[in-house]
Scaffold this motif. Structure first.
Motif, short mmCIF file in Angstrom:
data_model
loop_
_atom_site.label_atom_id
_atom_site.label_comp_id
_atom_site.label_asym_id
_atom_site.label_seq_id
_atom_site.Cartn_x
_atom_site.Cartn_y
_atom_site.Cartn_z
N GLU A 141 0.84 -1.19 0.00
CA GLU A 141 0.00 0.00 0.00
C GLU A 141 0.88 1.24 0.00
O GLU A 141 1.99 1.24 0.51
N GLY A 142 0.37 2.31 -0.60
CA GLY A 142 1.12 3.56 -0.66
C GLY A 142 0.20 4.74 -0.81
O GLY A 142 -1.03 4.61 -0.70
N THR A 143 0.80 5.90 -1.08
CA THR A 143 0.04 7.13 -1.22
C THR A 143 0.47 7.85 -2.49
O THR A 143 1.67 7.96 -2.77
N ILE A 144 -0.49 8.33 -3.26
CA ILE A 144 -0.16 9.08 -4.47
C ILE A 144 0.33 10.47 -4.08
O ILE A 144 -0.33 11.20 -3.35
N VAL A 145 1.51 10.81 -4.59
CA VAL A 145 2.11 12.12 -4.32
C VAL A 145 1.66 13.13 -5.37
O VAL A 145 1.30 14.27 -5.06
N SER A 146 1.68 12.72 -6.64
CA SER A 146 1.27 13.62 -7.71
C SER A 146 0.89 12.84 -8.95
O SER A 146 1.28 11.68 -9.11
N VAL A 147 0.14 13.50 -9.81
CA VAL A 147 -0.21 12.96 -11.12
C VAL A 147 0.18 14.03 -12.13
O VAL A 147 -0.39 15.11 -12.14
N GLU A 148 1.18 13.72 -12.98
CA GLU A 148 1.75 14.72 -13.87
C GLU A 148 1.57 14.31 -15.33
O GLU A 148 1.69 13.13 -15.67
N LYS A 149 1.30 15.29 -16.17
CA LYS A 149 1.18 15.03 -17.61
C LYS A 149 2.56 14.77 -18.17
O LYS A 149 3.50 15.52 -17.92
N ALA A 150 2.69 13.68 -18.94
CA ALA A 150 3.97 13.35 -19.56
C ALA A 150 4.24 14.29 -20.73
O ALA A 150 3.31 14.80 -21.35
#
Length: 222
Positions: free
Chosen positions: A200-209
């Motif tokens: 299990e983990g935590t999403i830090v960021s979602v970035e456009k490639a």
């Protein structure tokens, strides 16, 4: 000073007509090293698929389509039936590299179908059949790029920074890869020394490639 490239600056699979080769990222070396490989021969193409140097269903299908085109383009005959006999040998050989890979057989069958239609049904010259195979291979690549982009956009709606996530581990050859459930994103390949133990983990960021799609960055407490 030239900016250092990252993995998103390269095509996973590409056709280099100047080198007469299929260019791939050797995915068995990721994430520690980015190395491009030029595949020239049928043996090199077979090995790349079998050893998972090219991996992921879309990439395997595209590599097969580009590869069978290059091999077909080298067949020296003006007789279609002679051409097709050798084409079939190459197709069956590449298909044997990973019999369970659906996109592999799908791409090869699609290339086979356009060759038969052009050469046997429409009585086009071998030179024209080769042109048609070239265009079909590039079309398969373009279609898969677009499909992957749309998958990324749909998946983006499922995750956001701060979300708790669960990952599933997959082992292949000498590496491990991870999927954020429910099949939202897939990691690169990690050697045993960098294997992620947490589930299990935590999403830090979602970035456009830079090119297309999105990159999900997550952190885990080991």
């Amino acid at each position: 000073m030239e900016n250092q490239k990252n993995i998103l600056d390269y095509d996973t699979v590409a056709l280099d007509e100047a080198q007469d080769a299929v260019i791939i990222i050797d995915q068995t070396l990721l994430p520690g090293k980015i190395e491009l490989i030029a595949l020239h021969t049928a043996q090199e193409m077979w090995d790349a698929i079998y050893l998972l140097k090219v991996r992921g269903a879309p990439a395997i299908g595209v590599a097969a389509a580009l590869g069978i085109y290059l091999l077909a383009n080298r067949i020296e005959t003006e007789d279609f039936e002679e051409f097709y006999q050798k084409f079939t040998e190459y197709k069956e050989y590449l298909d044997s590299s990973r019999p369970t890979a659906v996109n592999l057989s799908w791409a090869l069958k699609r290339m086979d179908a356009v060759a038969v239609k052009a050469g046997r049904e429409e009585h086009k010259t071998v030179a024209k059949v080769k042109e048609i195979l070239h265009d079909e291979a590039l079309q398969i690549r373009a279609e898969d790029v677009e499909v992957c982009r749309k998958i990324g956009e749909f998946g983006l709606e499922l995750v956001k920074p701060g979300d708790k996530i669960q990952i599933t581990e997959y082992q292949s050859y000498m590496n491990y890869s991870y999927i954020i459930e429910p099949a939202v994103a897939m990691s690169g390949c990690y050697p045993n020394s960098q294997r992620i133990k947490a589930k299990e983990g935590t999403i830090v960021s979602v970035e456009k490639a830079p090119l297309s799609g999105y990159v999900v960055i997550a952190e885990f407490e080991e």
